[in-house]
Design an enzyme around this catalytic site. Structure first.
Site, PDB file in Angstrom:
ATOM      1  N   CYS A 113       0.805  -1.227   0.000  1.00 51.20           N
ATOM      2  CA  CYS A 113       0.000   0.000   0.000  1.00 51.20           C
ATOM      3  C   CYS A 113       0.840   1.281   0.000  1.00 51.20           C
ATOM      4  O   CYS A 113       0.307   2.366  -0.217  1.00 51.20           O
ATOM      5  CB  CYS A 113      -0.960  -0.004   1.187  1.00 51.20           C
ATOM      6  SG  CYS A 113      -2.199  -1.322   1.100  1.00 51.20           S
ATOM      7  N   HIS A 254      -2.689   7.279   2.686  1.00 42.89           N
ATOM      8  CA  HIS A 254      -3.230   5.983   2.282  1.00 42.89           C
ATOM      9  C   HIS A 254      -4.551   5.767   2.998  1.00 42.89           C
ATOM     10  O   HIS A 254      -4.661   5.952   4.210  1.00 42.89           O
ATOM     11  CB  HIS A 254      -2.224   4.883   2.644  1.00 42.89           C
ATOM     12  CG  HIS A 254      -2.804   3.505   2.552  1.00 42.89           C
ATOM     13  ND1 HIS A 254      -3.523   3.079   1.462  1.00 42.89           N
ATOM     14  CD2 HIS A 254      -2.796   2.471   3.439  1.00 42.89           C
ATOM     15  CE1 HIS A 254      -3.920   1.833   1.666  1.00 42.89           C
ATOM     16  NE2 HIS A 254      -3.497   1.455   2.849  1.00 42.89           N
ATOM     17  N   ASN A 284     -10.529   0.714   0.977  1.00 45.18           N
ATOM     18  CA  ASN A 284      -9.072   0.697   0.878  1.00 45.18           C
ATOM     19  C   ASN A 284      -8.696   0.077  -0.461  1.00 45.18           C
ATOM     20  O   ASN A 284      -8.869  -1.130  -0.662  1.00 45.18           O
ATOM     21  CB  ASN A 284      -8.503  -0.114   2.048  1.00 45.18           C
ATOM     22  CG  ASN A 284      -6.988  -0.206   2.042  1.00 45.18           C
ATOM     23  OD1 ASN A 284      -6.338   0.055   1.037  1.00 45.18           O
ATOM     24  ND2 ASN A 284      -6.418  -0.601   3.167  1.00 45.18           N
TER      25      ASN A 284
END
Length: 351
Positions: A113, A254, A284
């Site tokens: 990520c 993020h 996400n």
């Protein structure tokens, strides 16, 4: 010395909307529980015929169109992903073929990520040091719906699919990309993992039967890691860039978990008004989450030339990344811009 910055942004979210109600039953939780614990209301899943390269190519084309740059002018394509189309070849090669960037150097980068910020810094170094390639495409893409155990509430409620892209190119004055710090903490490698499918545990009937091909995450361990490491790295970047927290105009982190982000902002000393989110609608999206959110903010006209933007990411490995950017793109959304979720009011209400 010529500076380089973000000349265009693009994103692509696949068409299948998946509500909390649809996710909740298999995960053994309620829709209300998901929103209260994560701030997420829905996410997108790719169609069966779509893979990471398809999403990435759509986002890349949108960024090129916004910037008014042809794919043939791009000297480098970097794709950040931990869900590639295949173990090989690189997904970037497929994207290159799909968009017609025939003169570009291409490769994938996997920092999970954190991958987009890692890829942004690598691409920045390449265009800065090679005058023959003034433009670079940096794409974050993940299709986590293909590697999630939908009965695992630690992961199934969080993740969606998507792609975001930025075009790097020459920018005037002191605008553009600034200080970036990248850091790995290998001691945390077991916090986020897909155990099977590599050289240590090749895919087999047994690994599929025992679920070793699924994405696994120690949620509490990740939260503890973020709390310990992210504020420290962000403060280091701000200090190195000579920027005070209150001088930041946009904080684009993020999009891991909404509740975690709302807890993180005070620890960073940033004004709450700077936080940009899209996770309420998209969940996400892994390496795509920062460029998707940046594109949403850009197309809403929230970014003006000279605005100071802070990116911060964390992901499996464990990996950390933080970067400062002085916005150099146009000051308002183009007439062809679509509605976005930069303000994400549903996410804020969930708090």
């Amino acid at each position: 010395m010529q500076r380089y910055g973000i000349c265009g942004t693009g994103s692509y979210l696949p068409p299948i909307r998946v509500s909390n109600e649809q996710v909740a039953a298999a995960a053994g939780v309620s829709a209300e529980w998901i929103e209260r614990k994560t701030g997420i209301r829905e996410r997108r899943h790719a169609r069966p015929d779509q893979a990471s390269s398809d999403l990435a190519a759509r986002a890349a084309r949108n960024a090129l169109e916004q910037a008014g740059v042809r794919a043939s002018e791009v000297g480098c394509v970097v794709v950040a992903t931990s869900t590639p189309d295949h173990p090989q070849p690189a997904t970037a090669n497929l994207v290159q073929h799909l968009i017609g960037a025939d003169h570009a150097a291409v490769f994938d980068l996997n920092a999970v990520c954190s991958g987009f910020v890692y890829a942004l810094e690598v691409a920045h170094a390449l265009v800065r040091d090679d005058g023959r390639a003034p433009y670079a495409l940096v794409i974050g893409v993940d299709v986590y719906s293909r590697v999630i155990d939908h009965s695992d509430r630690r992961t199934a409620v969080l993740f969606g699919d998507g792609a975001g892209a930025v075009l790097l190119g020459p920018v005037p004055g002191h605008q553009g990309l600034g200080v970036t710090h990248l850091r790995g903490v290998g001691a945390g490698h077991s916090l986020i993992v897909v155990p099977a499918g590599g050289s240590r545990l090749p895919a087999s009937a047994r690994t599929v039967a025992d679920g070793s091909h699924f994405f696994r995450m120690d949620g509490r361990g990740v939260r503890d890691f973020v709390t310990e490491h992210v504020p420290r790295l962000v403060h280091e970047v701000l200090e190195a860039g000579g920027v005070r927290p209150e001088d930041i105009d946009h904080f684009v982190p993020h999009q891991a978990n909404g509740v975690m982000l709302l807890d993180l902002v005070p620890a960073l000393g940033l004004p709450a008004s700077t936080l940009r989110t899209t996770l309420g609608r998209y969940g996400n999206t892994g390496a795509a989450s920062i460029p998707v959110t940046l594109d949403a903010a850009h197309r809403e006209g929230l970014l003006a030339p000279g605005d100071r933007t802070l990116f911060a990411a964390f992901g499996g490995g464990m990996n950390l990344a933080a970067s400062l950017c002085t916005w150099a793109g146009p000051s308002r959304a183009s007439s062809r811009s679509r509605p976005s979720a930069a303000a994400d009011p549903g996410f804020r209400a969930a708090r």
